[in-house]
Motif scaffolding. Structure first.
Motif, PDB file in Angstrom:
ATOM      1  N   GLU A   1      -4.233  41.123  62.110  1.00 29.16           N
ATOM      2  CA  GLU A   1      -2.797  41.162  61.838  1.00 29.16           C
ATOM      3  C   GLU A   1      -2.514  40.539  60.482  1.00 29.16           C
ATOM      4  O   GLU A   1      -3.325  39.784  59.944  1.00 29.16           O
ATOM      5  N   ILE A   2      -1.354  40.904  59.925  1.00 33.24           N
ATOM      6  CA  ILE A   2      -0.925  40.372  58.634  1.00 33.24           C
ATOM      7  C   ILE A   2       0.027  39.211  58.878  1.00 33.24           C
ATOM      8  O   ILE A   2       1.024  39.357  59.588  1.00 33.24           O
ATOM      9  N   GLN A   3      -0.296  38.052  58.306  1.00 30.81           N
ATOM     10  CA  GLN A   3       0.560  36.879  58.405  1.00 30.81           C
ATOM     11  C   GLN A   3       0.949  36.443  56.987  1.00 30.81           C
ATOM     12  O   GLN A   3       0.220  35.692  56.336  1.00 30.81           O
ATOM     13  N   LYS A   4       2.072  36.953  56.513  1.00 32.62           N
ATOM     14  CA  LYS A   4       2.512  36.622  55.166  1.00 32.62           C
ATOM     15  C   LYS A   4       2.811  35.129  55.047  1.00 32.62           C
ATOM     16  O   LYS A   4       3.058  34.436  56.057  1.00 32.62           O
ATOM     17  N   ILE A   5       2.766  34.613  53.837  1.00 36.63           N
ATOM     18  CA  ILE A   5       3.042  33.205  53.597  1.00 36.63           C
ATOM     19  C   ILE A   5       4.422  33.050  52.960  1.00 36.63           C
ATOM     20  O   ILE A   5       4.969  33.988  52.383  1.00 36.63           O
ATOM     21  N   GLU A   6       4.985  31.861  53.075  1.00 28.49           N
ATOM     22  CA  GLU A   6       6.266  31.562  52.446  1.00 28.49           C
ATOM     23  C   GLU A   6       6.032  31.094  51.008  1.00 28.49           C
ATOM     24  O   GLU A   6       5.216  30.186  50.780  1.00 28.49           O
ATOM     25  N   PRO A   7       6.665  31.703  50.036  1.00 27.79           N
ATOM     26  CA  PRO A   7       6.477  31.271  48.643  1.00 27.79           C
ATOM     27  C   PRO A   7       6.732  29.779  48.478  1.00 27.79           C
ATOM     28  O   PRO A   7       7.696  29.228  49.021  1.00 27.79           O
ATOM     29  N   GLY A   8       5.827  29.129  47.760  1.00 28.71           N
ATOM     30  CA  GLY A   8       5.969  27.710  47.468  1.00 28.71           C
ATOM     31  C   GLY A   8       5.496  26.780  48.558  1.00 28.71           C
ATOM     32  O   GLY A   8       5.478  25.559  48.367  1.00 28.71           O
ATOM     33  N   THR A   9       5.079  27.308  49.700  1.00 29.66           N
ATOM     34  CA  THR A   9       4.596  26.483  50.816  1.00 29.66           C
ATOM     35  C   THR A   9       3.065  26.451  50.805  1.00 29.66           C
ATOM     36  O   THR A   9       2.423  27.502  50.704  1.00 29.66           O
ATOM     37  N   ALA A  10       2.486  25.270  50.909  1.00 31.47           N
ATOM     38  CA  ALA A  10       1.027  25.125  50.893  1.00 31.47           C
ATOM     39  C   ALA A  10       0.445  25.406  52.276  1.00 31.47           C
ATOM     40  O   ALA A  10       0.967  24.933  53.288  1.00 31.47           O
ATOM     41  N   TYR A  11      -0.643  26.173  52.301  1.00 29.21           N
ATOM     42  CA  TYR A  11      -1.341  26.519  53.535  1.00 29.21           C
ATOM     43  C   TYR A  11      -2.816  26.140  53.413  1.00 29.21           C
ATOM     44  O   TYR A  11      -3.418  26.334  52.355  1.00 29.21           O
ATOM     45  N   PRO A  12      -3.426  25.638  54.482  1.00 26.73           N
ATOM     46  CA  PRO A  12      -4.874  25.421  54.461  1.00 26.73           C
ATOM     47  C   PRO A  12      -5.589  26.747  54.730  1.00 26.73           C
ATOM     48  O   PRO A  12      -5.326  27.417  55.721  1.00 26.73           O
ATOM     49  N   LEU A  13      -6.474  27.130  53.834  1.00 25.64           N
ATOM     50  CA  LEU A  13      -7.211  28.385  53.961  1.00 25.64           C
ATOM     51  C   LEU A  13      -8.697  28.096  54.038  1.00 25.64           C
ATOM     52  O   LEU A  13      -9.218  27.265  53.277  1.00 25.64           O
ATOM     53  N   ASP A  14      -9.367  28.773  54.939  1.00 24.15           N
ATOM     54  CA  ASP A  14     -10.813  28.622  55.102  1.00 24.15           C
ATOM     55  C   ASP A  14     -11.506  29.882  54.598  1.00 24.15           C
ATOM     56  O   ASP A  14     -11.379  30.948  55.199  1.00 24.15           O
ATOM     57  N   LEU A  15     -12.233  29.752  53.499  1.00 21.49           N
ATOM     58  CA  LEU A  15     -12.946  30.876  52.923  1.00 21.49           C
ATOM     59  C   LEU A  15     -14.388  30.885  53.408  1.00 21.49           C
ATOM     60  O   LEU A  15     -15.051  29.834  53.445  1.00 21.49           O
ATOM     61  N   GLU A  16     -14.852  32.054  53.746  1.00 19.89           N
ATOM     62  CA  GLU A  16     -16.258  32.235  54.091  1.00 19.89           C
ATOM     63  C   GLU A  16     -17.018  32.614  52.817  1.00 19.89           C
ATOM     64  O   GLU A  16     -17.035  33.769  52.407  1.00 19.89           O
ATOM     65  N   ILE A  17     -17.601  31.625  52.160  1.00 16.87           N
ATOM     66  CA  ILE A  17     -18.490  31.918  51.039  1.00 16.87           C
ATOM     67  C   ILE A  17     -19.847  32.297  51.631  1.00 16.87           C
ATOM     68  O   ILE A  17     -20.378  31.587  52.488  1.00 16.87           O
ATOM     69  N   TRP A  18     -20.390  33.404  51.182  1.00 19.60           N
ATOM     70  CA  TRP A  18     -21.618  33.910  51.808  1.00 19.60           C
ATOM     71  C   TRP A  18     -22.782  32.959  51.553  1.00 19.60           C
ATOM     72  O   TRP A  18     -22.846  32.291  50.522  1.00 19.60           O
ATOM     73  N   PRO A  19     -23.724  32.880  52.505  1.00 23.51           N
ATOM     74  CA  PRO A  19     -24.813  31.914  52.406  1.00 23.51           C
ATOM     75  C   PRO A  19     -25.685  32.132  51.171  1.00 23.51           C
ATOM     76  O   PRO A  19     -25.738  33.234  50.612  1.00 23.51           O
ATOM     77  N   THR A  20     -26.382  31.087  50.785  1.00 21.58           N
ATOM     78  CA  THR A  20     -27.263  31.175  49.635  1.00 21.58           C
ATOM     79  C   THR A  20     -28.396  30.176  49.769  1.00 21.58           C
ATOM     80  O   THR A  20     -28.440  29.390  50.720  1.00 21.58           O
ATOM     81  N   SER A  21     -29.301  30.214  48.801  1.00 17.80           N
ATOM     82  CA  SER A  21     -30.396  29.248  48.728  1.00 17.80           C
ATOM     83  C   SER A  21     -30.744  29.011  47.271  1.00 17.80           C
ATOM     84  O   SER A  21     -30.865  29.964  46.491  1.00 17.80           O
ATOM     85  N   ILE A  22     -30.873  27.744  46.895  1.00 11.66           N
ATOM     86  CA  ILE A  22     -31.272  27.394  45.528  1.00 11.66           C
ATOM     87  C   ILE A  22     -31.776  25.948  45.509  1.00 11.66           C
ATOM     88  O   ILE A  22     -31.235  25.091  46.222  1.00 11.66           O
ATOM     89  N   VAL A  23     -32.788  25.703  44.735  1.00 10.92           N
ATOM     90  CA  VAL A  23     -33.179  24.330  44.409  1.00 10.92           C
ATOM     91  C   VAL A  23     -32.550  24.009  43.058  1.00 10.92           C
ATOM     92  O   VAL A  23     -32.920  24.589  42.027  1.00 10.92           O
ATOM     93  N   ILE A  24     -31.573  23.110  43.073  1.00 11.68           N
ATOM     94  CA  ILE A  24     -30.865  22.738  41.851  1.00 11.68           C
ATOM     95  C   ILE A  24     -31.705  21.712  41.093  1.00 11.68           C
ATOM     96  O   ILE A  24     -31.971  20.616  41.616  1.00 11.68           O
TER      97      ILE A  24
END
Length: 572
Positions: free
Chosen positions: A487-510
């Motif tokens: 479903e579509i849940q529009k946001i109210e302009p100017g109101t802050a919302y907590p959003l959870d992004l799914e960043i795809w998994p990865t692997s690296i030795v930094i």
């Protein structure tokens, strides 16, 4: 059509190869699919490895994908020698000359409406998967078959494996989906609810329509007889009537509705052994599907193997062919070759200049130290210190971006696994698209660009449309969010919302002294001078005013925004 080739020199027990062309496979509705069958000349019953798809069983790899072919030959100089002439190589499927000598039957099937198979072309449809089931059952009952069929192939030839395995064909014995999506909506059609049109817009005409059955304008010719690989030509009117409009259908289904769900398997129904092979360099296509497929498959015997490099090269490299054969030798031939002792997770741990291979017993790794790195809008820092004061920073959605950078890492640090991102965001409009990119920089500030599955790539990426923020708590896992997209849940302009992004998994030795950078913007991230293929630019999806506004990101004691990194400590 039958012919024999000399035995492959590198095989201990070689078999001469018999090639049967355009073999007819009956379907349950009276239709007939055409297949190429490669089998040992010596009488007997052999296991079958099969692939069914829309790319043309008679289109040689070099003819359909010349740049990739040339690169593969550079990477693997022995590709067309040491036992194989390369004559039967097809895009994203196995080389019969490397499998038949080891006592396998190899079958390449043109899906309905493609290549030599007449009918209505409807990629990824339930009918196509029912056809695949029928083809498996046919192969399992032939006089040269031992009754066990394995599926193997890349991308399209992998995605359909998840689907047909969930139908549980009687003769299906094992699958090897190599870089193939398992969720039609989330892995492929809509990333975070944002339509992924870039790949589809080129894939449909180049790889699908060019191979439609009856396409007299196809550029491809069968190297055996010089004839079109698509059979007798049909009129343009009949061609159009004989196919779905897949891109248009994708555009009509912006939510994860019944259309997407019937193209997404119930992974829990898969019971055959699975070897799921994914590519860390594939954010935007396939990577997520291989990991989710492994985690959610109902199989008691399943393995996850993660590699690096381009989309196709690993599949044909000798060490990975050996892995594929060991798996199938065990489950299709019943050989006691030790595969059952293989750890369930085999990982390429990516480095800035290559990889190291490591076996593990679970994914995500049990010893992961989930570590929060907080976003600090005031000074663009990304570190483990929680913000003491509230701060914010903004950007114009289509023009600017925000960058958050870590201090130099003091020691070499491995991250392997899921990377969730929690951010507080508002917009001047009623919706916003967020593109999150995790990048790596050396001590001199030079970005490390990886040779990805499809194109040069950063470490990994994630996406979310704010109106698609609704979370499916049942399907979510610790440190891996799952959105419903129902479903579509529009946001109210100017109101802050907590959003959870799914960043795809990865692997690296930094390496010591290197930095991570999190980039957040309102459009696709592309390296300078490189036009990406896995893009989100459909004007009917993203052209409205909701995606042209100003986005503000917040962080502070009450609205902490943070990236969670899966840090892997060294084993004792």
């Amino acid at each position: 059509m039958t012919e024999s080739n000399p035995p492959a020199r590198h095989q201990a027990a070689p078999h001469a190869l018999v090639f049967e062309k355009d073999v007819e496979i009956p379907m349950d509705d009276g239709a007939v699919l055409k297949a190429n069958v490669f089998r040992p000349a010596e009488p007997g019953r052999y296991p079958v490895v099969m692939a069914q798809g829309v790319y043309g069983k008679d289109v040689h790899f070099a003819d359909g994908f010349k740049p990739q072919w040339e690169k593969l030959q550079r990477l693997h100089p022995g590709l067309c020698q040491d036992g194989s002439s390369g004559r039967y190589l097809r895009w994203e499927t196995v080389d019969p000359e490397r499998w038949v000598p080891d006592g396998y039957v190899v079958i390449h099937v043109d899906a309905r409406g493609s290549g030599k198979s007449p009918g209505y072309l409807d990629p990824m449809s339930p009918r196509e998967i029912q056809d695949y089931r029928d083809a498996i059952e046919w192969a399992g009952t032939q006089s040269w078959s031992n009754g066990k069929v394995g599926l193997i192939g890349i991308s399209y030839y992998a995605a359909t494996q998840w689907r047909v395995a969930a139908l549980r064909p009687k003769h299906l014995a094992a699958i090897v989906p190599w870089e193939g999506r398992s969720d039609h909506y989330r892995d492929y059609g809509y990333h975070g609810g944002i339509r992924s049109n870039g790949f589809l817009s080129s894939w449909w005409p180049k790889q699908v329509l060019s191979n439609q059955h009856g396409n007299g304008d196809t550029p491809y010719r069968d190297r055996d007889d010089g004839q079109p690989t698509t059979g007798p030509a049909l009129s343009a009117t009949l061609l159009a009537a004989n196919r779905s409009d897949y891109p248009a259908e994708m555009a009509r289904h912006a939510l994860c509705d019944a259309w997407h769900k019937e193209r997404t398997p119930d992974l829990s129904r898969i019971t055959v052994p699975v070897l799921s092979a994914g590519n860390w360099g594939g954010p935007g296509n396939h990577l997520r599907g291989n990991i989710e497929g492994y985690l959610r498959a109902g199989s008691a015997q399943k393995w996850l193997s993660m590699h690096i490099g381009t989309h196709y090269e690993s599949f044909y490299l000798p060490r990975y062919i050996a892995l594929q054969k060991q798996f199938f030798d065990h489950f299709l031939k019943g050989l006691p070759n030790g595969w059952d002792q293989t750890p369930p997770v085999l990982l390429s741990i990516r480095t800035v200049d290559g990889e190291t291979r490591r076996a593990e017993h679970e994914f995500p790794l049990a010893r992961t130290q989930w570590t929060r790195f907080y976003l600090h809008p005031g000074n663009a820092a990304l570190d483990t210190v929680a913000p003491a004061q509230a701060a914010s920073a903004g950007f114009q959605a289509q023009e600017e971006r925000l960058d958050f950078t870590t201090p130099p890492f003091e020691t070499a640090t491995e991250i392997t696994g899921f990377i969730p991102l929690r951010i507080w965001v508002s917009s001047s409009t009623r919706d916003v698209d967020l593109f999150a990119v995790l990048r790596l920089f050396d001590p001199d500030g030079k970005e490390i660009v990886f040779d990805g599955a499809h194109e040069p790539t950063p470490l990994t990426r994630g996406w979310l449309r704010a109106s698609h923020r609704k979370v499916d708590e049942k399907m979510s896992m610790p440190n891996r969010i799952f959105h419903t997209h129902d479903e579509i849940q529009k946001i109210e302009p100017g109101t802050a919302y907590p959003l959870d992004l799914e960043i795809w998994p990865t692997s690296i030795v930094i390496p010591r002294g290197y930095r991570l950078r999190l980039t957040i913007q309102g459009k696709d991230f592309e390296f300078e001078g490189i036009k990406g293929r896995l893009t989100h630019t459909d004007p009917t999806d993203r052209g409205g005013e909701d995606f042209q506004g100003r986005t503000t990101l917040y962080s502070g004691p009450e609205q902490a925004s943070y990236l969670t990194l899966p840090i892997i400590p060294a084993r004792d």
